[in-house]
Design a protein around this motif. Structure first.
Motif: not given
Length: 108
Positions: A46-58, A68-82
């Motif tokens: 879903l996400f390109e390397d080296g590109r900045d995303y705004r929260e609505p894009e995520i 449940d995009f907010s849970a996925l987003r939180r897991y991605l940040v906590i897990g160090g993926f984003l």
């Protein structure tokens, strides 16, 4: 129990098993290893390397696979993926998951 010839690819199989035929995620896995495999898959697809995303894009990208995009987003940040800037204005795909802090320096 019978052995399956596709067992060596258990990680990719387990990720594929998490999705329904229409490409939507059935549920967010509770088991950390399965959830981490899913998060790695979502990050890579879903996400390109080296590109900045705004929260609505995520949110929009994650909504394509689960409501449940907010849970996925939180897991991605906590897990160090984003990584997320301290002010929350931008997200970026991490080079290596698991970076401490889950934050990137300020983005111009």
């Amino acid at each position: 129990m019978t052995s399956h010839p596709s067992r060596p690819a258990a990680d990719s199989r387990s990720v594929a098993d998490l999705f329904s035929a229409d490409g939507r995620l059935k549920a967010i896995p509770r088991r950390p290893a399965r959830r981490e495999a899913l998060l790695a898959h979502l990050t890579a697809t879903l996400f390109e390397d080296g590109r900045d995303y705004r929260e609505p894009e995520i949110n929009e990208a994650l909504l394509t696979v689960h409501e449940d995009f907010s849970a996925l987003r939180r897991y991605l940040v906590i897990g160090g993926f984003l990584a997320r800037t301290k002010d929350g204005s931008a997200y970026r795909r991490q080079q290596q998951p698991g970076s401490p802090g889950g934050a990137i320096p300020a983005v111009a």
